[in-house]
Design an enzyme around this catalytic site. Structure first.
Site, PDB file in Angstrom:
ATOM      1  N   LYS A   1      -8.913 -31.244   0.801  1.00  0.00           N
ATOM      2  CA  LYS A   1      -8.753 -31.343   2.259  1.00  0.00           C
ATOM      3  C   LYS A   1      -8.753 -32.801   2.744  1.00  0.00           C
ATOM      4  O   LYS A   1      -7.865 -33.223   3.481  1.00  0.00           O
ATOM      5  CB  LYS A   1      -9.893 -30.598   2.986  1.00  0.00           C
ATOM      6  CG  LYS A   1      -9.976 -29.112   2.706  1.00  0.00           C
ATOM      7  CD  LYS A   1     -11.123 -28.461   3.454  1.00  0.00           C
ATOM      8  CE  LYS A   1     -12.494 -29.000   3.095  1.00  0.00           C
ATOM      9  NZ  LYS A   1     -12.885 -28.840   1.685  1.00  0.00           N
TER      10      LYS A   1
ATOM     11  N   SER B   1     -15.291 -25.233   6.789  1.00  0.00           N
ATOM     12  CA  SER B   1     -15.156 -24.204   7.843  1.00  0.00           C
ATOM     13  C   SER B   1     -14.929 -22.819   7.244  1.00  0.00           C
ATOM     14  O   SER B   1     -13.856 -22.246   7.379  1.00  0.00           O
ATOM     15  CB  SER B   1     -14.038 -24.570   8.825  1.00  0.00           C
ATOM     16  OG  SER B   1     -12.847 -25.007   8.213  1.00  0.00           O
TER      17      SER B   1
END
Lengths: 180, 180
Positions: free
Chosen positions: A17, A85
């Site tokens: 990410k 998340s």
């Protein structure tokens, strides 16, 4: 140029990410966009010191990142969030705060992540030395309908970048410009 | 238009920070600037739920507001913070995060605040029903060298607005434009 949006990277630790967020930020900067990267680790220092990794604390952390992304995006900035998340509901809550929101699932198999284990975290998590570790001892709920899926098991980051930027062009979030 | 900065209102509860922040935001919007108001109460919900009113918690709250203002200001937004922000050291820390920072001391005598007491908070604080109330049972450290001081004992908000905007023009934070 004035149309901000939020580009939200979700995925397991080590999936890529942050790397991808930095690459796409550089490319969007090069094209003249205003860009801010809100990286999970940095944000934990600036917005969420004291929060842990329970579901409630993770959700609070994500809501705060989402709030800041919203403020940036509605002022013409491309806000890029890179945070595990893990919970679908709060990701969708953050989506609903936004006019323009692009969810990117950075997807890598657990086997490959354990094999790579760049930071040595999976080893510790598997040994029980880290509790509440997403994918090992804590849940990860993949997005059901993300705008973009990037599979990083075998794809090198620069190839992912090209696919990501091309998709943003095709979705009309940015203008067609051609990668360098 | 592209030059963001942070306009930081500090002062006691009821001194007029939020009112003035909203007025100046509307005027700057009218002039074509991008503006965000970070109001103490709203920010406590979005960034600082769970924090109390100890010095440490207040400082954390102010650092978070400062961090968000910094992100907005460096992307061309005029970030307007309205928070009591009673402690000088953390205000100066927030100032140092910024390239362009304007501190506005919204100053009103305690006598007048107690007399007005729009929200009834001073009465409660004086009765000991609210603890850690700035100005009554908790300290307020006024800025030593703020860019702007607005005295609100007798001045109506619209007059303060004119003085504030004129000062921002004179300091070259915004262009001369003339109030409507």
């Amino acid at each position: 140029m004035a149309d901000g949006f939020t580009l939200w990277f979700t995925g397991l630790s080590g999936a890529g990410k942050s790397t991808l967020a930095q690459l796409v930020a550089a490319e969007l900067n090069r094209r003249g966009h205003r860009v801010e990267v809100l990286d999970g680790d940095e944000v934990r220092t600036n917005l969420s010191k004291g929060l842990g990794f329970s579901k409630a604390d993770r959700d609070t952390n994500i809501r705060r990142i989402g709030y800041v992304c919203k403020l940036l995006a509605r002022n013409g900035v491309i806000a890029i969030a890179a945070a595990i998340s893990p919970y679908r509901e709060v990701r969708d809550e953050v989506r609903r705060m936004h006019d323009r929101f692009v969810e990117v699932h950075v997807k890598c198999s657990l086997g490959r992540l354990i094999e790579r284990d760049v930071k040595g975290l999976y080893k510790k998590a598997l040994a029980g030395e880290i509790r509440e570790f997403t994918g090992i001892s804590d849940p990860y709920e993949p997005p059901l309908n993300p705008e973009i899926v990037i599979e990083t098991d075998d794809e090198p980051p620069k190839a992912s970048l090209v696919r990501l930027v091309t998709t943003l062009e095709r979705l009309h979030y940015i203008e067609r410009n051609g990668l360098p």
